[in-house]
Scaffold this motif. Structure first.
Motif, PDB file in Angstrom:
ATOM      1  N   THR A  19       3.261 -43.534  28.277  1.00  0.00           N
ATOM      2  CA  THR A  19       2.365 -44.252  27.375  1.00  0.00           C
ATOM      3  C   THR A  19       1.067 -44.502  28.135  1.00  0.00           C
ATOM      4  OG1 THR A  19       4.142 -45.344  26.167  1.00  0.00           O
ATOM      5  CG2 THR A  19       1.989 -46.432  26.152  1.00  0.00           C
ATOM      6  N   PHE A  20      -0.060 -44.233  27.497  1.00  0.00           N
ATOM      7  CA  PHE A  20      -1.347 -44.424  28.165  1.00  0.00           C
ATOM      8  C   PHE A  20      -2.146 -45.545  27.503  1.00  0.00           C
ATOM      9  CE2 PHE A  20      -0.243 -40.008  29.150  1.00  0.00           C
ATOM     10  CZ  PHE A  20      -0.378 -40.038  30.544  1.00  0.00           C
ATOM     11  N   VAL A  21      -2.730 -46.383  28.345  1.00  0.00           N
ATOM     12  CA  VAL A  21      -3.610 -47.455  27.900  1.00  0.00           C
ATOM     13  C   VAL A  21      -4.996 -47.176  28.465  1.00  0.00           C
ATOM     14  CG1 VAL A  21      -4.052 -49.938  27.938  1.00  0.00           C
ATOM     15  CG2 VAL A  21      -1.688 -49.098  27.844  1.00  0.00           C
ATOM     16  N   LEU A  22      -5.952 -46.884  27.577  1.00  0.00           N
ATOM     17  CA  LEU A  22      -7.342 -46.638  27.981  1.00  0.00           C
ATOM     18  C   LEU A  22      -8.123 -47.918  27.779  1.00  0.00           C
ATOM     19  CD1 LEU A  22      -6.162 -43.879  26.820  1.00  0.00           C
ATOM     20  CD2 LEU A  22      -8.527 -43.248  26.433  1.00  0.00           C
ATOM     21  N   LEU A  31      -7.620 -48.511  23.848  1.00  0.00           N
ATOM     22  CA  LEU A  31      -6.897 -47.600  22.971  1.00  0.00           C
ATOM     23  C   LEU A  31      -5.516 -47.357  23.570  1.00  0.00           C
ATOM     24  CD1 LEU A  31      -9.638 -44.895  22.248  1.00  0.00           C
ATOM     25  CD2 LEU A  31      -8.967 -46.808  20.777  1.00  0.00           C
ATOM     26  N   ILE A  32      -4.522 -47.247  22.709  1.00  0.00           N
ATOM     27  CA  ILE A  32      -3.153 -46.994  23.148  1.00  0.00           C
ATOM     28  C   ILE A  32      -2.755 -45.606  22.660  1.00  0.00           C
ATOM     29  CG2 ILE A  32      -0.769 -47.801  23.126  1.00  0.00           C
ATOM     30  CD1 ILE A  32      -1.929 -50.563  22.166  1.00  0.00           C
ATOM     31  N   ILE A  33      -2.314 -44.752  23.585  1.00  0.00           N
ATOM     32  CA  ILE A  33      -1.931 -43.390  23.232  1.00  0.00           C
ATOM     33  C   ILE A  33      -0.441 -43.193  23.470  1.00  0.00           C
ATOM     34  CG2 ILE A  33      -2.227 -40.941  23.805  1.00  0.00           C
ATOM     35  CD1 ILE A  33      -5.127 -41.455  24.353  1.00  0.00           C
ATOM     36  N   ASP A  34       0.257 -42.766  22.435  1.00  0.00           N
ATOM     37  CA  ASP A  34       1.687 -42.424  22.501  1.00  0.00           C
ATOM     38  C   ASP A  34       2.573 -43.544  23.051  1.00  0.00           C
ATOM     39  OD1 ASP A  34       1.137 -39.954  21.449  1.00  0.00           O
ATOM     40  OD2 ASP A  34       1.445 -38.825  23.287  1.00  0.00           O
ATOM     41  N   PRO A  35       2.558 -44.731  22.437  1.00  0.00           N
ATOM     42  CA  PRO A  35       3.460 -45.795  22.899  1.00  0.00           C
ATOM     43  C   PRO A  35       4.905 -45.486  22.500  1.00  0.00           C
ATOM     44  CG  PRO A  35       2.276 -46.525  20.944  1.00  0.00           C
ATOM     45  CD  PRO A  35       1.727 -45.162  21.291  1.00  0.00           C
ATOM     46  N   GLY A  36       5.668 -44.954  23.450  1.00  0.00           N
ATOM     47  CA  GLY A  36       6.955 -44.369  23.121  1.00  0.00           C
ATOM     48  C   GLY A  36       8.122 -45.321  23.025  1.00  0.00           C
ATOM     49  N   ASP A  37       8.134 -46.362  23.878  1.00  0.00           N
ATOM     50  CA  ASP A  37       9.291 -47.253  23.935  1.00  0.00           C
ATOM     51  C   ASP A  37       8.884 -48.458  24.790  1.00  0.00           C
ATOM     52  OD1 ASP A  37      11.831 -48.217  23.539  1.00  0.00           O
ATOM     53  OD2 ASP A  37      12.871 -46.562  24.524  1.00  0.00           O
ATOM     54  N   ASP A  38       9.873 -49.328  25.060  1.00  0.00           N
ATOM     55  CA  ASP A  38       9.638 -50.482  25.948  1.00  0.00           C
ATOM     56  C   ASP A  38       8.384 -51.260  25.544  1.00  0.00           C
ATOM     57  OD1 ASP A  38      11.869 -49.654  27.359  1.00  0.00           O
ATOM     58  OD2 ASP A  38      10.715 -48.552  28.856  1.00  0.00           O
ATOM     59  N   ILE A  43       3.150 -54.579  25.866  1.00  0.00           N
ATOM     60  CA  ILE A  43       2.533 -55.830  25.412  1.00  0.00           C
ATOM     61  C   ILE A  43       2.179 -56.715  26.595  1.00  0.00           C
ATOM     62  CG2 ILE A  43       2.967 -57.990  24.155  1.00  0.00           C
ATOM     63  CD1 ILE A  43       4.769 -56.235  22.260  1.00  0.00           C
ATOM     64  N   ASN A  44       3.101 -56.848  27.533  1.00  0.00           N
ATOM     65  CA  ASN A  44       2.851 -57.694  28.704  1.00  0.00           C
ATOM     66  C   ASN A  44       1.678 -57.180  29.522  1.00  0.00           C
ATOM     67  OD1 ASN A  44       4.962 -59.395  28.044  1.00  0.00           O
ATOM     68  ND2 ASN A  44       6.440 -58.389  29.398  1.00  0.00           N
ATOM     69  N   PHE A  45       1.565 -55.857  29.645  1.00  0.00           N
ATOM     70  CA  PHE A  45       0.444 -55.289  30.393  1.00  0.00           C
ATOM     71  C   PHE A  45      -0.877 -55.598  29.700  1.00  0.00           C
ATOM     72  CE2 PHE A  45      -2.652 -51.964  31.210  1.00  0.00           C
ATOM     73  CZ  PHE A  45      -2.698 -51.968  32.591  1.00  0.00           C
ATOM     74  N   ILE A  46      -0.927 -55.375  28.389  1.00  0.00           N
ATOM     75  CA  ILE A  46      -2.161 -55.609  27.627  1.00  0.00           C
ATOM     76  C   ILE A  46      -2.582 -57.076  27.704  1.00  0.00           C
ATOM     77  CG2 ILE A  46      -3.093 -55.671  25.270  1.00  0.00           C
ATOM     78  CD1 ILE A  46      -1.511 -53.053  24.773  1.00  0.00           C
ATOM     79  N   LYS A  47      -1.607 -57.971  27.567  1.00  0.00           N
ATOM     80  CA  LYS A  47      -1.927 -59.399  27.622  1.00  0.00           C
ATOM     81  C   LYS A  47      -2.316 -59.841  29.027  1.00  0.00           C
ATOM     82  CE  LYS A  47       0.649 -60.961  23.568  1.00  0.00           C
ATOM     83  NZ  LYS A  47       1.731 -61.840  23.062  1.00  0.00           N
ATOM     84  N   LYS A  52      -8.294 -55.789  24.556  1.00  0.00           N
ATOM     85  CA  LYS A  52      -8.542 -55.890  23.114  1.00  0.00           C
ATOM     86  C   LYS A  52      -8.247 -54.545  22.455  1.00  0.00           C
ATOM     87  CE  LYS A  52     -12.498 -58.593  24.625  1.00  0.00           C
ATOM     88  NZ  LYS A  52     -13.973 -58.547  24.716  1.00  0.00           N
ATOM     89  N   PRO A  53      -7.006 -54.331  22.018  1.00  0.00           N
ATOM     90  CA  PRO A  53      -6.663 -53.051  21.396  1.00  0.00           C
ATOM     91  C   PRO A  53      -7.463 -52.777  20.125  1.00  0.00           C
ATOM     92  CG  PRO A  53      -4.687 -54.229  22.060  1.00  0.00           C
ATOM     93  CD  PRO A  53      -5.827 -55.194  22.198  1.00  0.00           C
ATOM     94  N   LEU A  54      -7.875 -51.512  19.975  1.00  0.00           N
ATOM     95  CA  LEU A  54      -8.642 -51.079  18.810  1.00  0.00           C
ATOM     96  C   LEU A  54      -7.844 -50.164  17.891  1.00  0.00           C
ATOM     97  CD1 LEU A  54     -11.963 -50.159  20.650  1.00  0.00           C
ATOM     98  CD2 LEU A  54     -11.526 -52.242  19.329  1.00  0.00           C
ATOM     99  N   ALA A  55      -6.943 -49.352  18.467  1.00  0.00           N
ATOM    100  CA  ALA A  55      -6.198 -48.375  17.673  1.00  0.00           C
ATOM    101  C   ALA A  55      -5.064 -47.793  18.500  1.00  0.00           C
ATOM    102  CB  ALA A  55      -7.114 -47.253  17.195  1.00  0.00           C
ATOM    103  N   ILE A  56      -4.113 -47.194  17.780  1.00  0.00           N
ATOM    104  CA  ILE A  56      -3.040 -46.419  18.395  1.00  0.00           C
ATOM    105  C   ILE A  56      -3.228 -44.972  17.967  1.00  0.00           C
ATOM    106  CG2 ILE A  56      -0.544 -46.029  18.517  1.00  0.00           C
ATOM    107  CD1 ILE A  56      -0.231 -49.036  17.747  1.00  0.00           C
ATOM    108  N   LEU A  57      -3.286 -44.076  18.947  1.00  0.00           N
ATOM    109  CA  LEU A  57      -3.473 -42.650  18.679  1.00  0.00           C
ATOM    110  C   LEU A  57      -2.270 -41.888  19.216  1.00  0.00           C
ATOM    111  CD1 LEU A  57      -7.141 -42.376  20.032  1.00  0.00           C
ATOM    112  CD2 LEU A  57      -6.472 -42.692  17.664  1.00  0.00           C
ATOM    113  N   ASN A  58      -1.660 -41.077  18.380  1.00  0.00           N
ATOM    114  CA  ASN A  58      -0.524 -40.291  18.860  1.00  0.00           C
ATOM    115  C   ASN A  58      -0.833 -38.808  18.885  1.00  0.00           C
ATOM    116  OD1 ASN A  58       1.209 -42.699  18.910  1.00  0.00           O
ATOM    117  ND2 ASN A  58       2.886 -41.210  18.871  1.00  0.00           N
ATOM    118  N   THR A  59      -0.375 -38.160  19.950  1.00  0.00           N
ATOM    119  CA  THR A  59      -0.542 -36.716  20.066  1.00  0.00           C
ATOM    120  C   THR A  59       0.431 -35.996  19.149  1.00  0.00           C
ATOM    121  OG1 THR A  59       1.036 -36.596  21.911  1.00  0.00           O
ATOM    122  CG2 THR A  59      -1.309 -36.872  22.457  1.00  0.00           C
TER     123      THR A  59
END
Length: 212
Positions: A19-22, A31-38, A43-47, A52-59
């Motif tokens: 999972t990538f956090v840009l 931006l969150i890319i491919d949040p697969g699990d866990d 959430i803990n990392f972002i907080k 400030k998440p803007l969108a989730i983008l999946n490949t």
């Protein structure tokens, strides 16, 4: 002057999916890319970084790439982007979980269906969408600055499998050629599993690319 983009990788779930956090170093927009699990780990990392998440983008929409989407989508009130040709893969989510004997989570609802190669902008981020079907029918890559997020299209030393429903080896070969011809070979390739790489390295050592 554009803000520096920082990329963090969080390895999730039984498939060790990336999972990538840009994030923008200046504003904290994310931006969150491919949040697969866990999802709790993400959430803990972002907080912890006050992002400030803007969108989730999946490949693409394989089960190991979408498990945390729905929870993050609701918690942060952000839209979920996926290529329209991934609908069949997304619709198979529960069935795929049964196949791998994993408990299904809530299947995410797509807010924006992507359709073709184009650019989209979120605050500090300009993203080039590169269509790369083959591993799945609607697989895409996201090029952001010096970073390219390729999902399971390409790995360090290998490429994505095409023996699952919707996979097509001829399409994947064409997509790999498309990547080689359109992406700067010095850019950082972030794959859905394993280590980062660059096209210049893969063209020398990856048996699937040395013939391109």
């Amino acid at each position: 002057m554009k803000s520096e983009i920082i990329v963090d990788k969080i390895v999730t779930g039984p498939f060790q999916e990336n999972t990538f956090v840009l994030r923008s170093a200046e504003s904290g927009f994310t931006l969150i890319i491919d949040p697969g699990d866990d999802e709790s780990q993400i959430i803990n990392f972002i907080k912890s970084k006050d992002l400030k998440p803007l969108a989730i983008l999946n490949t693409h929409a394989h089960l190991d790439h979408i498990g945390a989407v729905s929870i993050l989508q609701k918690l942060f009130s952000v839209p979920f982007y996926l290529h329209k040709d991934e609908k069949m893969i997304l619709d198979q989510y529960e069935e795929s979980c049964k196949l791998f004997e994993l408990p299904p989570k809530e299947k995410p609802k797509v807010d924006v269906w992507l359709s073709d190669d184009k650019k989209i902008t979120f605050k500090d981020f300009t993203i080039k969408i590169i269509n790369t079907p083959g591993h799945t029918p609607g697989g895409v890559c996201y090029e952001v600055g010096k970073h390219v997020f390729v999902g399971d299209t390409l790995f360090k030393g290998s490429v994505g499998r095409t023996d699952l429903p919707g996979g097509n080896w001829d399409n994947l070969k064409n997509s790999l050629s498309h990547l080689v011809n359109t992406v700067n070979h010095e850019k950082i390739i972030h794959s859905g599993h394993g280590e980062d790489t660059k096209l210049k390295h893969e063209l020398m050592s990856n048996p699937f690319l040395t013939s391109i």
